[in-house]
Design a protein around this motif. Structure first.
Motif, PDB file in Angstrom:
ATOM      1  N   GLY A  39       0.825  -1.201   0.000  1.00  0.00           N
ATOM      2  CA  GLY A  39       0.000   0.000   0.000  1.00  0.00           C
ATOM      3  C   GLY A  39       0.857   1.247   0.000  1.00  0.00           C
ATOM      4  O   GLY A  39       2.086   1.189   0.117  1.00  0.00           O
ATOM      5  N   ILE A  40       0.198   2.392  -0.112  1.00  0.00           N
ATOM      6  CA  ILE A  40       0.891   3.677  -0.155  1.00  0.00           C
ATOM      7  C   ILE A  40       0.628   4.413   1.157  1.00  0.00           C
ATOM      8  O   ILE A  40      -0.514   4.646   1.528  1.00  0.00           O
ATOM      9  N   TYR A  41       1.709   4.774   1.856  1.00  0.00           N
ATOM     10  CA  TYR A  41       1.639   5.475   3.135  1.00  0.00           C
ATOM     11  C   TYR A  41       2.283   6.843   2.935  1.00  0.00           C
ATOM     12  O   TYR A  41       3.439   6.937   2.566  1.00  0.00           O
ATOM     13  N   ALA A  42       1.518   7.907   3.170  1.00  0.00           N
ATOM     14  CA  ALA A  42       2.013   9.266   2.951  1.00  0.00           C
ATOM     15  C   ALA A  42       2.173  10.005   4.271  1.00  0.00           C
ATOM     16  O   ALA A  42       1.280   9.981   5.116  1.00  0.00           O
ATOM     17  N   TYR A  43       3.314  10.636   4.439  1.00  0.00           N
ATOM     18  CA  TYR A  43       3.578  11.533   5.570  1.00  0.00           C
ATOM     19  C   TYR A  43       3.472  12.941   5.018  1.00  0.00           C
ATOM     20  O   TYR A  43       4.172  13.287   4.062  1.00  0.00           O
ATOM     21  N   VAL A  44       2.590  13.749   5.605  1.00  0.00           N
ATOM     22  CA  VAL A  44       2.287  15.057   5.034  1.00  0.00           C
ATOM     23  C   VAL A  44       2.483  16.158   6.070  1.00  0.00           C
ATOM     24  O   VAL A  44       1.973  16.079   7.184  1.00  0.00           O
ATOM     25  N   ILE A  45       3.230  17.183   5.664  1.00  0.00           N
ATOM     26  CA  ILE A  45       3.318  18.407   6.462  1.00  0.00           C
ATOM     27  C   ILE A  45       2.263  19.337   5.882  1.00  0.00           C
ATOM     28  O   ILE A  45       2.324  19.718   4.712  1.00  0.00           O
ATOM     29  N   TYR A  46       1.273  19.661   6.707  1.00  0.00           N
ATOM     30  CA  TYR A  46       0.133  20.459   6.257  1.00  0.00           C
ATOM     31  C   TYR A  46       0.238  21.869   6.816  1.00  0.00           C
ATOM     32  O   TYR A  46       0.454  22.057   8.004  1.00  0.00           O
ATOM     33  N   ASN A  47       0.081  22.865   5.954  1.00  0.00           N
ATOM     34  CA  ASN A  47       0.164  24.267   6.352  1.00  0.00           C
ATOM     35  C   ASN A  47      -1.192  24.742   6.854  1.00  0.00           C
ATOM     36  O   ASN A  47      -2.191  24.608   6.179  1.00  0.00           O
ATOM     37  N   GLY A  48      -1.201  25.286   8.025  1.00  0.00           N
ATOM     38  CA  GLY A  48      -2.446  25.833   8.549  1.00  0.00           C
ATOM     39  C   GLY A  48      -3.188  24.849   9.428  1.00  0.00           C
ATOM     40  O   GLY A  48      -2.674  23.810   9.825  1.00  0.00           O
ATOM     41  N   HIS A  49      -4.428  25.165   9.704  1.00  0.00           N
ATOM     42  CA  HIS A  49      -5.245  24.380  10.614  1.00  0.00           C
ATOM     43  C   HIS A  49      -6.351  23.682   9.824  1.00  0.00           C
ATOM     44  O   HIS A  49      -6.996  24.295   8.981  1.00  0.00           O
ATOM     45  N   HIS A  50      -6.563  22.410  10.092  1.00  0.00           N
ATOM     46  CA  HIS A  50      -7.681  21.710   9.471  1.00  0.00           C
ATOM     47  C   HIS A  50      -8.674  21.293  10.560  1.00  0.00           C
ATOM     48  O   HIS A  50      -8.313  20.689  11.548  1.00  0.00           O
ATOM     49  N   ASN A  51      -9.921  21.657  10.356  1.00  0.00           N
ATOM     50  CA  ASN A  51     -10.959  21.349  11.337  1.00  0.00           C
ATOM     51  C   ASN A  51     -11.272  19.867  11.381  1.00  0.00           C
ATOM     52  O   ASN A  51     -11.524  19.314  12.435  1.00  0.00           O
ATOM     53  N   ASP A  52     -11.289  19.237  10.240  1.00  0.00           N
ATOM     54  CA  ASP A  52     -11.616  17.821  10.155  1.00  0.00           C
ATOM     55  C   ASP A  52     -10.497  17.101   9.390  1.00  0.00           C
ATOM     56  O   ASP A  52     -10.388  17.240   8.171  1.00  0.00           O
ATOM     57  N   GLU A  53      -9.671  16.342  10.120  1.00  0.00           N
ATOM     58  CA  GLU A  53      -8.532  15.665   9.482  1.00  0.00           C
ATOM     59  C   GLU A  53      -8.976  14.668   8.419  1.00  0.00           C
ATOM     60  O   GLU A  53      -8.322  14.523   7.397  1.00  0.00           O
ATOM     61  N   ASN A  54     -10.079  13.958   8.667  1.00  0.00           N
ATOM     62  CA  ASN A  54     -10.545  12.975   7.682  1.00  0.00           C
ATOM     63  C   ASN A  54     -10.978  13.642   6.383  1.00  0.00           C
ATOM     64  O   ASN A  54     -10.716  13.127   5.299  1.00  0.00           O
ATOM     65  N   LEU A  55     -11.619  14.795   6.483  1.00  0.00           N
ATOM     66  CA  LEU A  55     -12.017  15.542   5.290  1.00  0.00           C
ATOM     67  C   LEU A  55     -10.787  16.027   4.531  1.00  0.00           C
ATOM     68  O   LEU A  55     -10.746  15.980   3.300  1.00  0.00           O
ATOM     69  N   THR A  56      -9.781  16.472   5.267  1.00  0.00           N
ATOM     70  CA  THR A  56      -8.534  16.909   4.634  1.00  0.00           C
ATOM     71  C   THR A  56      -7.847  15.735   3.940  1.00  0.00           C
ATOM     72  O   THR A  56      -7.336  15.878   2.832  1.00  0.00           O
ATOM     73  N   ARG A  57      -7.838  14.562   4.589  1.00  0.00           N
ATOM     74  CA  ARG A  57      -7.253  13.368   3.965  1.00  0.00           C
ATOM     75  C   ARG A  57      -7.975  13.025   2.655  1.00  0.00           C
ATOM     76  O   ARG A  57      -7.342  12.711   1.656  1.00  0.00           O
ATOM     77  N   GLN A  58      -9.308  13.096   2.681  1.00  0.00           N
ATOM     78  CA  GLN A  58     -10.082  12.807   1.473  1.00  0.00           C
ATOM     79  C   GLN A  58      -9.769  13.814   0.372  1.00  0.00           C
ATOM     80  O   GLN A  58      -9.662  13.439  -0.801  1.00  0.00           O
ATOM     81  N   ASP A  59      -9.612  15.069   0.739  1.00  0.00           N
ATOM     82  CA  ASP A  59      -9.304  16.116  -0.229  1.00  0.00           C
ATOM     83  C   ASP A  59      -7.929  15.899  -0.851  1.00  0.00           C
ATOM     84  O   ASP A  59      -7.748  16.047  -2.065  1.00  0.00           O
ATOM     85  N   ILE A  60      -6.963  15.518  -0.023  1.00  0.00           N
ATOM     86  CA  ILE A  60      -5.610  15.234  -0.545  1.00  0.00           C
ATOM     87  C   ILE A  60      -5.655  14.024  -1.470  1.00  0.00           C
ATOM     88  O   ILE A  60      -5.070  14.031  -2.556  1.00  0.00           O
ATOM     89  N   SER A  61      -6.372  12.977  -1.077  1.00  0.00           N
ATOM     90  CA  SER A  61      -6.496  11.778  -1.921  1.00  0.00           C
ATOM     91  C   SER A  61      -7.151  12.113  -3.256  1.00  0.00           C
ATOM     92  O   SER A  61      -6.738  11.608  -4.306  1.00  0.00           O
ATOM     93  N   LEU A  62      -8.173  12.959  -3.225  1.00  0.00           N
ATOM     94  CA  LEU A  62      -8.851  13.369  -4.447  1.00  0.00           C
ATOM     95  C   LEU A  62      -7.905  14.153  -5.361  1.00  0.00           C
ATOM     96  O   LEU A  62      -7.892  13.950  -6.578  1.00  0.00           O
ATOM     97  N   THR A  63      -7.092  15.023  -4.766  1.00  0.00           N
ATOM     98  CA  THR A  63      -6.121  15.791  -5.542  1.00  0.00           C
ATOM     99  C   THR A  63      -5.106  14.872  -6.209  1.00  0.00           C
ATOM    100  O   THR A  63      -4.800  15.022  -7.395  1.00  0.00           O
ATOM    101  N   VAL A  64      -4.590  13.904  -5.459  1.00  0.00           N
ATOM    102  CA  VAL A  64      -3.634  12.939  -6.022  1.00  0.00           C
ATOM    103  C   VAL A  64      -4.295  12.151  -7.147  1.00  0.00           C
ATOM    104  O   VAL A  64      -3.706  11.929  -8.205  1.00  0.00           O
ATOM    105  N   SER A  65      -5.531  11.732  -6.923  1.00  0.00           N
ATOM    106  CA  SER A  65      -6.265  10.950  -7.913  1.00  0.00           C
ATOM    107  C   SER A  65      -6.459  11.734  -9.213  1.00  0.00           C
ATOM    108  O   SER A  65      -6.326  11.180 -10.299  1.00  0.00           O
ATOM    109  N   LYS A  66      -6.760  13.026  -9.102  1.00  0.00           N
ATOM    110  CA  LYS A  66      -6.961  13.861 -10.291  1.00  0.00           C
ATOM    111  C   LYS A  66      -5.664  14.101 -11.049  1.00  0.00           C
ATOM    112  O   LYS A  66      -5.623  14.044 -12.271  1.00  0.00           O
ATOM    113  N   ILE A  67      -4.589  14.407 -10.309  1.00  0.00           N
ATOM    114  CA  ILE A  67      -3.343  14.824 -10.957  1.00  0.00           C
ATOM    115  C   ILE A  67      -2.501  13.642 -11.430  1.00  0.00           C
ATOM    116  O   ILE A  67      -2.012  13.625 -12.558  1.00  0.00           O
TER     117      ILE A  67
END
Length: 109
Positions: free
Chosen positions: A21-49
């Motif tokens: 599997g793919i395990y990503a370590y991410v340094i995130y700038n700023g504050h995220h209210n919902d980590e799971n939503l942020t994870r989904q958003d990052i996954s969607l970005t990777v999937s698109k690009i």
């Protein structure tokens, strides 16, 4: 390419179904209210690009990555943490900030 991601490192880890599997370590700038939503958003970005095959299975938010004094990311350490081999990380005294490793181990998903 995600607007909040400052830096990331990606390693493989043993996956029960896929084999690896793919395990990503991410340094995130700023504050995220919902980590799971942020994870989904990052996954969607990777999937698109890059494509859906490159979507990370696990994303761990960290404040820093284990780097040598010259700035090279020590993926060997990250791979061992992702595999669950936290007892045998090797010599971490040569890292720029050895305390980062403890944080990563403590926050493992």
């Amino acid at each position: 390419m995600h607007s909040g991601v400052v830096e990331s490192a990606v390693v493989g880890y043993p996956h029960d179904i896929k084999g690896q599997g793919i395990y990503a370590y991410v340094i995130y700038n700023g504050h995220h209210n919902d980590e799971n939503l942020t994870r989904q958003d990052i996954s969607l970005t990777v999937s698109k690009i890059i494509g859906p095959i490159a979507k990370p299975d696990k994303i761990q938010f960290v404040t820093g990555l284990p780097k040598t004094r010259s700035g090279k990311i020590m993926r060997r350490i990250l791979r061992k943490v992702a595999e669950g081999e936290t007892q045998n990380l090797g010599d971490t005294t040569t890292l720029l900030d050895p305390a980062v490793v403890d944080e990563i181990v403590g926050g493992k998903i």
